[in-house]
Write a protein that holds these residues in place. Structure first.
Motif, mmCIF file in Angstrom:
data_model
loop_
_atom_site.group_PDB
_atom_site.id
_atom_site.type_symbol
_atom_site.label_atom_id
_atom_site.label_comp_id
_atom_site.label_asym_id
_atom_site.label_seq_id
_atom_site.Cartn_x
_atom_site.Cartn_y
_atom_site.Cartn_z
ATOM 1 N N LEU A 469 3.545 7.492 1.342
ATOM 2 C CA LEU A 469 4.933 7.190 1.681
ATOM 3 C C LEU A 469 5.138 6.990 3.178
ATOM 4 C CD1 LEU A 469 6.873 9.552 -0.744
ATOM 5 C CD2 LEU A 469 6.131 7.188 -1.072
ATOM 6 N N THR A 470 4.105 7.298 3.995
ATOM 7 C CA THR A 470 4.203 7.043 5.436
ATOM 8 C C THR A 470 3.597 5.712 5.818
ATOM 9 O OG1 THR A 470 2.089 8.124 5.933
ATOM 10 C CG2 THR A 470 4.063 9.515 5.852
ATOM 11 N N GLY A 471 3.034 5.008 4.839
ATOM 12 C CA GLY A 471 2.452 3.702 5.116
ATOM 13 C C GLY A 471 0.956 3.723 5.361
ATOM 14 N N MET A 472 0.301 4.897 5.288
ATOM 15 C CA MET A 472 -1.147 4.978 5.506
ATOM 16 C C MET A 472 -1.878 4.512 4.255
ATOM 17 S SD MET A 472 -1.239 5.985 8.581
ATOM 18 C CE MET A 472 -2.988 6.336 8.785
ATOM 19 N N HIS A 473 -2.937 3.733 4.458
ATOM 20 C CA HIS A 473 -3.684 3.157 3.351
ATOM 21 C C HIS A 473 -4.371 4.239 2.514
ATOM 22 C CE1 HIS A 473 -4.197 -0.658 6.025
ATOM 23 N NE2 HIS A 473 -2.995 -0.578 5.502
ATOM 24 N N THR A 474 -4.282 4.096 1.188
ATOM 25 C CA THR A 474 -5.038 4.954 0.275
ATOM 26 C C THR A 474 -5.980 4.141 -0.611
ATOM 27 O OG1 THR A 474 -3.247 4.854 -1.376
ATOM 28 C CG2 THR A 474 -3.226 6.699 0.205
ATOM 29 N N TYR A 475 -5.722 2.827 -0.742
ATOM 30 C CA TYR A 475 -6.606 1.932 -1.510
ATOM 31 C C TYR A 475 -6.353 0.493 -1.075
ATOM 32 C CZ TYR A 475 -8.550 -0.932 -5.222
ATOM 33 O OH TYR A 475 -9.249 -1.883 -5.893
ATOM 34 N N TRP A 476 -7.413 -0.310 -1.075
ATOM 35 C CA TRP A 476 -7.287 -1.749 -0.814
ATOM 36 C C TRP A 476 -8.450 -2.457 -1.508
ATOM 37 C CZ3 TRP A 476 -8.486 2.049 2.580
ATOM 38 C CH2 TRP A 476 -9.798 2.094 3.073
ATOM 39 N N ASN A 477 -8.199 -3.681 -1.944
ATOM 40 C CA ASN A 477 -9.278 -4.430 -2.582
ATOM 41 C C ASN A 477 -10.038 -5.247 -1.532
ATOM 42 O OD1 ASN A 477 -7.499 -6.508 -2.069
ATOM 43 N ND2 ASN A 477 -7.637 -7.423 -4.085
ATOM 44 N N LYS A 478 -11.121 -5.880 -1.974
ATOM 45 C CA LYS A 478 -11.989 -6.610 -1.054
ATOM 46 C C LYS A 478 -11.263 -7.785 -0.410
ATOM 47 C CE LYS A 478 -16.307 -5.374 -3.411
ATOM 48 N NZ LYS A 478 -17.501 -5.896 -4.135
ATOM 49 N N THR A 479 -10.353 -8.411 -1.154
ATOM 50 C CA THR A 479 -9.644 -9.573 -0.618
ATOM 51 C C THR A 479 -8.774 -9.159 0.561
ATOM 52 O OG1 THR A 479 -9.594 -10.487 -2.853
ATOM 53 C CG2 THR A 479 -8.152 -11.499 -1.232
ATOM 54 N N PHE A 480 -8.094 -8.020 0.447
ATOM 55 C CA PHE A 480 -7.272 -7.535 1.560
ATOM 56 C C PHE A 480 -8.157 -7.218 2.766
ATOM 57 C CE2 PHE A 480 -5.205 -4.299 4.084
ATOM 58 C CZ PHE A 480 -3.899 -4.777 4.184
ATOM 59 N N GLU A 481 -9.291 -6.556 2.496
ATOM 60 C CA GLU A 481 -10.189 -6.189 3.601
ATOM 61 C C GLU A 481 -10.747 -7.440 4.285
ATOM 62 O OE1 GLU A 481 -14.163 -3.404 4.377
ATOM 63 O OE2 GLU A 481 -13.375 -3.703 2.357
ATOM 64 N N LYS A 482 -11.101 -8.447 3.497
ATOM 65 C CA LYS A 482 -11.663 -9.668 4.068
ATOM 66 C C LYS A 482 -10.644 -10.396 4.929
ATOM 67 C CE LYS A 482 -13.700 -14.090 2.662
ATOM 68 N NZ LYS A 482 -14.079 -14.924 1.500
ATOM 69 N N GLU A 483 -9.383 -10.418 4.487
ATOM 70 C CA GLU A 483 -8.363 -11.203 5.168
ATOM 71 C C GLU A 483 -7.757 -10.466 6.363
ATOM 72 O OE1 GLU A 483 -6.910 -14.653 5.825
ATOM 73 O OE2 GLU A 483 -7.715 -14.403 3.793
ATOM 74 N N PHE A 484 -7.582 -9.122 6.234
ATOM 75 C CA PHE A 484 -6.850 -8.400 7.271
ATOM 76 C C PHE A 484 -7.651 -7.258 7.912
ATOM 77 C CE2 PHE A 484 -3.730 -9.759 4.000
ATOM 78 C CZ PHE A 484 -3.144 -10.781 4.736
ATOM 79 N N GLY A 485 -8.895 -7.031 7.435
ATOM 80 C CA GLY A 485 -9.685 -5.932 7.984
ATOM 81 C C GLY A 485 -9.983 -6.075 9.464
ATOM 82 N N TRP A 486 -10.000 -7.318 9.964
ATOM 83 C CA TRP A 486 -10.308 -7.535 11.392
ATOM 84 C C TRP A 486 -9.284 -6.866 12.305
ATOM 85 C CZ3 TRP A 486 -6.789 -10.270 14.394
ATOM 86 C CH2 TRP A 486 -5.794 -10.952 13.711
ATOM 87 N N MET A 487 -8.063 -6.592 11.786
ATOM 88 C CA MET A 487 -7.048 -5.958 12.627
ATOM 89 C C MET A 487 -7.219 -4.435 12.701
ATOM 90 S SD MET A 487 -3.571 -8.068 11.728
ATOM 91 C CE MET A 487 -3.924 -8.473 10.036
ATOM 92 N N TYR A 488 -8.168 -3.869 11.905
ATOM 93 C CA TYR A 488 -8.346 -2.419 11.871
ATOM 94 C C TYR A 488 -9.748 -2.022 12.337
ATOM 95 C CZ TYR A 488 -4.188 -2.601 8.888
ATOM 96 O OH TYR A 488 -2.937 -2.814 8.386
#
Length: 901
Positions: A469-488
């Protein structure tokens, strides 16, 4: 310690056998480290082992409490003889832990050999050996008891359950060597307790009759413990507080030790089973307690079975009624798997009557692969029946496809198990068949749904994200990681928050939607968010947010699924542009369904026809018919567009006010992705004015045709005159050429003479004025000679007698000659004549020297003639890079600073 100076304490402390020295009264005075480790006490604490109040019990091998007078050291003091291999259990009450040891005590005397000096006791830890031996003995006896008890229940439960219970109590008491075994029932409705069963060993007094309708108030503590599923273990009644109600009640029954275990029916306590020790005290081991728990569970199960048996007759009475009316098919076979009964529901499931089904063949009722499974079950049943391993636990399930009487195929599930008669003999198979076609379809749809969901989760185009509920990631799929992982990259996705991958100007929008989701868990909210892309641009994404809840219904997580809609937004913008174009275009645009009824018309349509939107939508375009278009033309139109072709033509239609107008129309089909026609579109242009002009032009063209014919005759006559005139002109031109040729030769001779005399004069001694005059004569003569040459060249060109003489020419030399010949003319106009030569090395070309020089003179002379006073004329040479065929291009340029007309 003076008395023990002879001991090599260092050596004694290294051995693993415990050594304890006691004085002649039995008080421990020394213990080595091994003894303290085994007994868990220091030497000054060893007296605690003698007192239950200190939390310890000394047990014999059978679990009975060891009398203090029988301790090995006590016997050695009393008899003054060694005591060997005494096994004892040191039980720590608080930890419920027993350490088994072998004790040996030996007296030591003074020099007179009579007076005791001390007692040496050795302590050896044999817990592991005792544990193994007790387990083996107990397991063997336990298996025998359980088999005997089970047999008792199975044989007597249905007809004589009370006898079966009484026999099982006797077996349990004998096994555990108890003096009394009993069962109490709790009556929570009346708050009373009753002793329902009791077994007593020989010589033990029974108390069953005395313990009826005992009020709960007397045994509140017991009821509280039993209701929680806890046992009550009292190894020594004498250890209870003096004059306590419980101690008085137990001593009245001569009880020394007891153990009670609650009888639980699911989570409800219905009574308890207990063991009493009357003749001797006994500490009940964990194994004995577990055995009594098992027995209590068996009693509970037995009670359940007794209740069940009471319902069997009612069940049997209703069995026929149920089988006759149940939706499932119930059937039985003999041991050869020949069906001998099926319930009437066979007609609903298979469409056959019971007699038809029993007499028919299996092959015509089931699919081939189903028959194979059925035959495997038959083989398994017969093998188990043959080798005697068949039991009531055997169960077979058959799921497959069957065929109704009308040929319809459906899915079914059959459960089969052996059927037994009252003599416990196998009579065949009992089967229950259910039509599961709907469930199968639902399952397939569920599987497809789960597969679709899995494809979405693993989709290369869908982003799946979960956050707290604070916005911290608890799960993400490979597509999200591939597209936006560079920002983390700095802290990783696991420690990242969702706002990092969202453009800052959309943070507030995101937070508002998240709060809305939290306020309404389970409700899906859509939101468009811009996110930075790897290439530095912005991508538009569409997300669905939903708040998930925990087991208590409280918001716990945010589930987010999104897709990239950047291309879609572009397409939507293009569609909007197209839509605006259609709305604003000065053409009539109409879209109809397959029946020809209007579903859309642009504003220009209403402007042209005079009808309103309400008057046209849903109507057929035939409301615009004027009646002048033939039926064949309409049939041709529909024949084309209904077959996917385009039709073009002209309509003479009628507006709402009755005014007629002309329209040029293009009508065609609209196809979907499968190439199917879904709609028709017509684009029409009002050509009334154009049609009017065309009609006027037609009338005009009719009169023009006659004039054209007359004009054609006149032109043909004129052409004959022009042909004759052309011939005369050619003759005159030839005469001119001949004249110019002769004149140029005649003029050249005296001009050469003039130039010759001028050169002779120049060779003599002349005054500056004379020299300047002679130079003018020469320059003018040369100029006139050039004019004569040009006239001669023109005559040669026109007569076709011009000749080219190609030879090697040095470019810079030619340019210098041109500059020298025109320098005088340039000086007269105050023109600066320059040359820009990029290479000092002589450059040769193949050309006609005279023609090249003449061209350069003409160009340079024109540049001087039309230049500004004080201007500049530049002759430059630019040598290009050699081409693939070996030629080197050379460009000679003449530039000036004139007006450039």
């Amino acid at each position: 310690m003076d008395d023990f100076e002879f001991l090599n304490e260092k050596i004694i402390n290294k051995i693993n056998i415990g050594i304890v020295y006691s004085d002649p009264t039995g008080m421990p005075v020394y213990a080595n480290k091994a003894a303290e480790r085994i007994l868990g006490l220091k030497v000054d604490q060893l007296t605690k082992l003698r007192s239950q109040e200190e939390g310890y019990l000394i047990l014999d091998f059978d679990g009975n409490i060891f009398p203090k007078e029988e301790y090995p050291s006590a016997i050695a003091i009393k008899t003054k003889k060694p005591v060997r291999e005494v096994i004892a259990g040191i039980h720590e009450i608080k930890r419920r832990h027993t350490t088994w040891v072998m004790l040996e005590s030996e007296p030591e005397f003074l020099e007179d050999g009579i007076t005791l000096k001390r007692i040496l006791t050795t302590v050896t830890n044999i817990s592991s050996q005792i544990s193994i031996e007790k387990k083996l003995r107990f397991q063997t006896k336990l298996q025998s008891l359980m088999m005997k008890t089970a047999k008792t229940y199975l044989s007597g439960l249905q007809n004589e359950p009370e006898i079966a219970v009484q026999e099982s109590l006797a077996e349990l008491g004998i096994f555990l060597e108890a003096d009394r075994v009993y069962i109490f029932d709790y009556d929570f409705e009346h708050l009373l307790c009753n002793n329902t069963y009791e077994w007593c060993n020989a010589g033990i007094k029974a108390h069953k009759d005395d313990l009826q309708m005992v009020p709960f108030a007397i045994m509140e503590d017991w009821i509280s413990q039993h209701s929680k599923g806890l046992c009550i273990h009292i190894p020594d009644v004498n250890a209870l507080p003096n004059n306590s109600t419980l101690r008085n009640a137990l001593e009245a029954q001569s009880i020394l030790s007891l153990l009670t275990v609650p009888i639980m029916n699911e989570n409800k306590c219905i009574g308890f089973v207990g063991l009493d020790m009357v003749n001797k005290k006994h500490f009940f081991t964990d194994q004995e307690q577990n055995l009594l728990k098992i027995f209590a569970e068996m009693l509970s199960n037995m009670q359940i079975r007794i209740d069940s048996n009471k319902k069997i007759q009612e069940s049997e009475r209703k069995y026929r009624e149920i089988t006759e009316n149940i939706a499932d098919l119930i059937w039985t076979t003999d041991k050869e798997f020949k069906m001998n009964y099926c319930s009437p529901s066979i007609e609903t499931i298979f469409g056959y009557t019971p007699d038809e089904f029993l007499s028919g063949s299996v092959n015509e009722k089931y699919a081939p692969e189903t028959i194979e499974k059925y035959l495997e079950i038959i083989q398994s049943f017969k093998e188990k029946l043959k080798n005697g391993t068949l039991s009531n636990k055997d169960l077979w399930q058959l799921e497959g496809q069957a065929i109704k009487k009308n040929g319809q195929v459906f899915w079914f599930l059959t459960v089969m198990k052996p059927s037994w008669n009252t003599e416990n003999q196998v009579t065949g198979i009992l089967g229950i068949t259910r039509d599961i076609t709907k469930e199968k379809r639902a399952l397939l749809e569920l599987q497809e749904s789960e597969e679709r969901l899995q494809r979405i989760v693993n989709s290369p185009t869908h982003y799946v994200l979960r956050t707290d509920l604070t916005g911290m990631h608890t799960y993400w799929n490979k597509t999200f990681e591939k597209e936006f992982g560079w920002m983390y990259k700095s802290k990783g996705l696991a420690k990242g928050d969702s706002l990092t991958s969202i453009c800052s100007y959309h943070h507030k929008r995101t937070q508002e939607v998240v709060m809305e989701c939290i306020m309404n868990p389970g409700t899906v909210h859509q939101i468009e968010l811009d996110k930075p892309s790897k290439d530095g641009g912005i991508m538009t994404t569409l997300w669905e947010f939903v708040c998930l809840t925990d087991a208590n219904g409280k918001p716990s997580e945010m589930q987010c699924m999104g897709i990239d809609i950047s291309d879609k937004k572009i397409v939507e913008e293009q569609v909007r542009k197209l839509s605006r174009a259609v709305e604003q275009i000065p053409l009539t645009v109409v879209i109809t369904n397959l029946e020809g009824n209007i579903e859309y018309a642009n504003p220009y349509t209403f402007q042209t026809t005079g009808y309103t939107q309400e008057e046209l939508l849903g109507k057929n375009p035939k409301v615009l018919k004027s009646g002048e278009t033939s039926l064949e033309e309409y049939q041709h139109l529909w024949g084309n567009i209904s077959h996917g072709k385009e039709w073009k033509g002209i309509f003479h239609n009628r507006k709402k006010d009755g005014t007629y107008y002309w329209e040029q129309a293009t009508i065609g089909p609209i196809l979907n992705e499968e190439g199917e026609i879904t709609h028709y579109i017509a684009i029409k242009e009002d050509i009334t004015e154009r049609k009017k002009i065309q009609d006027e032009l037609k009338d005009l063209n009719l009169h023009l045709e006659e004039k054209i014919k007359e004009r054609t005759i006149k032109i043909e006559n004129a052409n004959h005159s022009l042909i004759n005139a052309n011939k005369e002109a050619q003759k005159a031109n030839q005469a001119k050429i001949d004249f110019l040729s002769k004149m140029s030769h005649e003029l050249r001779t005296p001009m050469n003479s003039i130039l010759g005399f001028g050169q002779l004069l120049q060779m003599g001694e002349l005054t500056p004025i004379q020299e300047k005059g002679v130079q003018h004569i020469l320059d003018s003569g040369k100029h006139l000679l050039n004019l004569i040459n040009e006239v001669l060249d023109i005559s040669r060109i026109e007569s076709g007698r011009i000749s080219i003489s190609v030879e090697p020419i040095e470019v810079y030399e030619i340019i210098n000659e041109v500059k020298e010949s025109l320098q005088f003319s340039a000086n007269q106009k105050n023109i600066r004549l320059t040359s820009q030569l990029n290479n000092t090395v002589p450059t040769y070309i193949r050309a006609d020297r005279q023609r090249l020089k003449q061209v350069l003179i003409n160009l340079t002379n024109n540049a001087i003639k039309y230049n500004n006073d004080g201007g500049e004329v530049n002759i430059s040479v630019d040598i290009k890079q050699a081409s693939e065929d070996g030629y080197t291009p050379i460009r000679i340029s003449v530039s000036d600073t004139g007006m450039g007309y």
